[in-house]
Design a protein around this motif. Structure first.
Motif, PDB file in Angstrom:
ATOM      1  N   PHE A   1       0.910  -1.160  -0.012  1.00 15.29           N
ATOM      2  CA  PHE A   1       0.080   0.040  -0.059  1.00 15.29           C
ATOM      3  C   PHE A   1       0.780   1.148  -0.082  1.00 15.29           C
ATOM      4  N   MET A   2       2.135   1.047   0.742  1.00 13.51           N
ATOM      5  CA  MET A   2       2.883   2.392   0.784  1.00 13.51           C
ATOM      6  C   MET A   2       3.654   2.635  -0.511  1.00 13.51           C
ATOM      7  N   VAL A   3       4.354   1.725  -1.227  1.00 12.90           N
ATOM      8  CA  VAL A   3       5.101   2.320  -2.390  1.00 12.90           C
ATOM      9  C   VAL A   3       5.242   0.956  -3.236  1.00 12.90           C
ATOM     10  N   ARG A   4       5.349   1.136  -4.508  1.00  4.80           N
ATOM     11  CA  ARG A   4       5.755   0.219  -5.419  1.00  4.80           C
ATOM     12  C   ARG A   4       7.006   0.621  -6.212  1.00  4.80           C
ATOM     13  N   ASP A   5       8.270  -0.025  -6.108  1.00  4.01           N
ATOM     14  CA  ASP A   5       9.343   0.231  -6.462  1.00  4.01           C
ATOM     15  C   ASP A   5       9.549   0.032  -7.885  1.00  4.01           C
ATOM     16  N   ALA A   6      10.591   0.678  -8.821  1.00  5.07           N
ATOM     17  CA  ALA A   6      10.582   0.612 -10.386  1.00  5.07           C
ATOM     18  C   ALA A   6      10.615  -0.787 -10.675  1.00  5.07           C
ATOM     19  N   ARG A   7      11.334  -1.740  -9.982  1.00  2.73           N
ATOM     20  CA  ARG A   7      11.411  -3.197 -10.295  1.00  2.73           C
ATOM     21  C   ARG A   7      10.170  -3.765 -10.312  1.00  2.73           C
ATOM     22  N   MET A   8       9.417  -3.597  -9.071  1.00  2.00           N
ATOM     23  CA  MET A   8       8.122  -4.258  -8.973  1.00  2.00           C
ATOM     24  C   MET A   8       7.131  -3.478 -10.194  1.00  2.00           C
ATOM     25  N   GLN A   9       7.255  -2.482 -10.490  1.00  2.00           N
ATOM     26  CA  GLN A   9       6.372  -1.893 -11.510  1.00  2.00           C
ATOM     27  C   GLN A   9       6.671  -2.614 -12.965  1.00  2.00           C
ATOM     28  N   LEU A  10       8.042  -2.848 -13.192  1.00  2.00           N
ATOM     29  CA  LEU A  10       8.552  -3.515 -14.448  1.00  2.00           C
ATOM     30  C   LEU A  10       7.938  -4.994 -14.317  1.00  2.00           C
ATOM     31  N   LEU A  11       7.824  -5.473 -13.246  1.00  2.00           N
ATOM     32  CA  LEU A  11       7.396  -6.945 -13.101  1.00  2.00           C
ATOM     33  C   LEU A  11       5.798  -7.229 -13.177  1.00  2.00           C
ATOM     34  N   VAL A  12       5.345  -6.185 -12.444  1.00  5.03           N
ATOM     35  CA  VAL A  12       3.924  -6.193 -12.515  1.00  5.03           C
ATOM     36  C   VAL A  12       3.318  -4.869 -12.968  1.00  5.03           C
ATOM     37  N   HIS A  13       2.633  -4.764 -14.063  1.00  3.67           N
ATOM     38  CA  HIS A  13       2.398  -3.630 -14.825  1.00  3.67           C
ATOM     39  C   HIS A  13       1.032  -3.060 -14.110  1.00  3.67           C
ATOM     40  N   LYS A  14       0.953  -1.738 -14.163  1.00  4.48           N
ATOM     41  CA  LYS A  14      -0.049  -1.153 -13.476  1.00  4.48           C
ATOM     42  C   LYS A  14      -1.485  -1.776 -13.852  1.00  4.48           C
ATOM     43  N   ASP A  15      -1.730  -2.121 -15.088  1.00  2.00           N
ATOM     44  CA  ASP A  15      -3.020  -2.348 -15.383  1.00  2.00           C
ATOM     45  C   ASP A  15      -3.380  -3.883 -15.029  1.00  2.00           C
ATOM     46  N   GLN A  16      -2.297  -4.650 -14.195  1.00  2.00           N
ATOM     47  CA  GLN A  16      -2.404  -5.898 -13.230  1.00  2.00           C
ATOM     48  C   GLN A  16      -2.279  -5.465 -11.990  1.00  2.00           C
ATOM     49  N   GLU A  17      -2.425  -4.249 -11.496  1.00  2.52           N
ATOM     50  CA  GLU A  17      -2.117  -3.964 -10.184  1.00  2.52           C
ATOM     51  C   GLU A  17      -3.149  -3.046  -9.602  1.00  2.52           C
ATOM     52  N   PRO A  18      -4.021  -3.448  -8.746  1.00  3.02           N
ATOM     53  CA  PRO A  18      -5.392  -2.556  -8.147  1.00  3.02           C
ATOM     54  C   PRO A  18      -4.958  -1.353  -7.384  1.00  3.02           C
TER      55      PRO A  18
END
Length: 305
Positions: free
Chosen positions: A89-106
């Motif tokens: 809930f607090m933060v998604r870092d750049a690596r996690m954003q690359l692994l799980v794209h925003k359209d897959q992350e609620p």
């Protein structure tokens, strides 16, 4: 602490505002028709997030609900600690954003909303954080604790931001929007149990019996003594009988209780109150803690939003 200090108690330099509310993740809590869209949307199975309900909320959904409920009743300062927050809930870092794209992350992480809360709604945040420098980009003030002493390192933090830009992308899908108001249904606050017309009892600071429901208040950190919890229970009963209607938002209900306290004192909460009788077993709660208890009643029904 949000309450008045006793002279000489060692907190002379500790101050805050009256409308500060502690926010944390609270796995398993009851949530009833809360709009958590600013932080969470597109849940699996098309679960609604503009009127989110759960009897067993996750860490992230409970933290989002806690924020929205606090804003609903007028909180202007949010107090957060990363140790009691949901990491995703607090933060998604750049690596996690690359692994799980925003359209897959609620989840829209708090780091992408905290500045907007201040700029658009006038709500400040004090955050204890030691695990992510991504908040440097949005912070007005950065204080470093060293050997139990605070140091203002805001200029250094801004230099770090300039020299080491974040690689993460802002993930806000749209503006924060207006905070949704909810209207509680008075009939859902049934205080009877068995043959007893009214069963209200504070078993401890963090445990309230209200009718057939036992309300877990262990994570309401700004309830500090059992007499406050007892007052919360009787205040809810009073509100259900005389302040709630099919057109009265929750914020007006709890503000009505504050007006009642100002005009009548706390003793008037006692169903056996007489002017010459002083039970002395209530301490005044704030509207935020009363609202928090209402929101955790498992019998709570929201009439409409």
């Amino acid at each position: 602490c949000v309450y008045a200090h006793i002279p000489g108690d060692g907190r002379e330099y500790v101050i805050t505002t009256r409308d500060a509310v502690k926010i944390r993740a609270e796995d398993g809590r009851q949530v009833e028709k809360v709009n958590i869209n600013p932080f969470i949307s597109n849940l699996p199975q098309e679960i609604s997030t503009d009127s989110f309900c759960s009897g067993d909320a996750s860490g992230s959904t409970s933290q989002a609900a806690n924020i929205m409920e606090a804003l609903e009743v007028g909180a202007k300062l949010l107090l957060l600690d990363e140790d009691t927050s949901a990491t995703n809930f607090m933060v998604r870092d750049a690596r996690m954003q690359l692994l799980v794209h925003k359209d897959q992350e609620p989840i829209t992480p708090f780091v992408d909303r905290v500045r907007e809360l201040y700029d658009s709604l006038g709500v400040s945040t004090v955050l204890v954080m030691g695990g992510s420098g991504d908040y440097f980009d949005v912070a007005n003030t950065v204080i470093k604790m060293q050997d139990y002493r605070p140091y203002d390192v805001g200029n250094l933090a801004r230099e770090i931001v300039d020299e080491h830009p974040t690689q993460r992308q802002v993930e806000t899908p749209g503006p924060f929007g207006q905070v949704t108001t909810r209207i509680p249904e008075a009939a859902s606050f049934n205080a009877s149990k068995g043959r007893r017309e009214v069963k209200i009892e504070a078993l401890a600071r963090d445990l309230l019996v209200y009718g057939s429901d036992t309300v877990d208040l262990r994570y309401i950190d700004q309830l500090v003594e059992t007499s406050q919890t007892r007052a919360v229970g009787h205040a809810i009963y009073l509100a259900a009988r005389s302040l709630m209607s099919d057109s009265t938002p929750l914020q007006d209900v709890v503000e009505g209780l504050e007006h009642f306290f100002d005009q009548n004192g706390l003793d008037a909460l006692d169903p056996f109150y007489r002017e010459e009788y002083h039970p002395g077993n209530f301490s005044r709660p704030r509207k935020y803690e009363i609202a928090a208890a209402i929101n955790r009643l498992r019998t709570l029904k929201i009439m409409r939003v």
